[in-house]
Write an enzyme that holds these catalytic residues in place. Sequence first.
Site, short mmCIF file in Angstrom:
data_model
loop_
_atom_site.label_atom_id
_atom_site.label_comp_id
_atom_site.label_asym_id
_atom_site.label_seq_id
_atom_site.Cartn_x
_atom_site.Cartn_y
_atom_site.Cartn_z
N ASN A 8 0.85 -1.19 0.00
CA ASN A 8 0.00 0.00 0.00
C ASN A 8 0.89 1.24 0.00
OD1 ASN A 8 -1.84 2.02 0.48
ND2 ASN A 8 -2.49 1.29 2.50
N TRP A 9 0.89 1.95 -1.11
CA TRP A 9 1.77 3.13 -1.22
C TRP A 9 1.22 4.32 -0.44
CZ3 TRP A 9 3.50 3.59 -7.10
CH2 TRP A 9 4.25 2.45 -7.43
N LYS A 10 -0.04 4.28 -0.04
CA LYS A 10 -0.71 5.41 0.61
C LYS A 10 -0.51 6.67 -0.25
CE LYS A 10 -0.27 3.06 4.99
NZ LYS A 10 -0.13 3.11 6.44
N HIS A 32 -9.75 1.38 5.54
CA HIS A 32 -8.46 1.56 6.21
C HIS A 32 -8.65 2.52 7.38
CE1 HIS A 32 -4.27 2.38 6.98
NE2 HIS A 32 -3.94 1.39 6.15
N GLU A 47 -6.84 4.79 8.47
CA GLU A 47 -6.47 6.18 8.18
C GLU A 47 -7.65 6.93 7.57
OE1 GLU A 47 -2.95 5.27 5.93
OE2 GLU A 47 -1.89 4.74 7.78
N GLY A 82 2.66 1.92 11.17
CA GLY A 82 3.67 2.98 11.12
C GLY A 82 4.41 3.21 12.42
P1 13P Z 1 2.99 0.29 7.76
O1 13P Z 1 3.51 -0.96 7.11
O2 13P Z 1 3.73 1.53 7.32
O3 13P Z 1 2.90 0.14 9.24
O4 13P Z 1 1.51 0.51 7.22
C1 13P Z 1 0.61 -0.55 7.28
C2 13P Z 1 -0.62 -0.19 6.56
O5 13P Z 1 -1.37 0.67 7.00
C3 13P Z 1 -0.90 -0.87 5.29
O6 13P Z 1 -2.17 -0.59 4.81
#
Ligand code: 13P
Length: 243
Positions: free
Chosen positions: A8-10, A97, A99, A171
């Site tokens: 997931n590149w966000k 998600h 977020e 994160g």
């Molecule tokens: P991280 O791997 O940066 O902790 O993020 C996980 C995530 O939210 C994947 O969707």
Amino acid sequence: MNKLFISNWKMNLTLAEGISFSNEISRTINKSIINGNIEIVICPPFISIPNCFQVLKSVAKIGAQDVSSMHDAKGAYTGEISAKMISDYADYVIIGHSERRINLKETNHDVSLKGINVIKNNMIPILCIGETETQRDSGEYISVLLNQLRESSKGFEKNMIVAYEPIWAIGSGNSCKTAQIIEISKQVKSSYGDETPFIYGGSVNEDNCKEILDQKEIDGVLVGSASLSLDSFSKMISLIDSE
Ligand code: 13P
């Protein structure tokens, strides 16, 4: 089923950066001898999806990071992107998600509408659930997670990948312990069937990726920041490769 490695590149990488990174990861995947038991899925930002699809299509599948809940195809919904639009490129769509639940106040109901739109367009929803640190410490995390899952998956329960992403692990560099992940997998599979794919995300990196993927109860990983570094991405792929 194949184990899933989902990146997931966000909200990272411009179009030019995304194309260049896709070329690099495509070379990495091509060099590895992944023996058909791993499916790699890359989830770029919407704007990069068509170009990344062209670069990656022979080595990986594409996932979107979100989709509109408003309508599955089209309509007067400024700024929205429909499941039908995504379906030219993607096989998977991440929904719910944390977020988005936190920053954009998405509700379980919104997530359920998104999942239904994804299914209507023949893609697979990757439905994220996760508890806060306070909820875990209170001991009520299992009921919190099962409630989130029940409410968010209405209308596509038989047709989803469940992604367990504890909010405190995302994160933070502080991944969930393998035994804790397995505990949640067992709960999910006993409610939704053994065949429901269950994956884990939250500080997955080259140090813990293989151990997590090796568990029979865990069908894949959803990786954020570690998958954005070519070095870590390559290390994770070569660990999978050395099966
Ligand atoms: P991280 O791997 O940066 O902790 O993020 C996980 C995530 O939210 C994947 O969707």
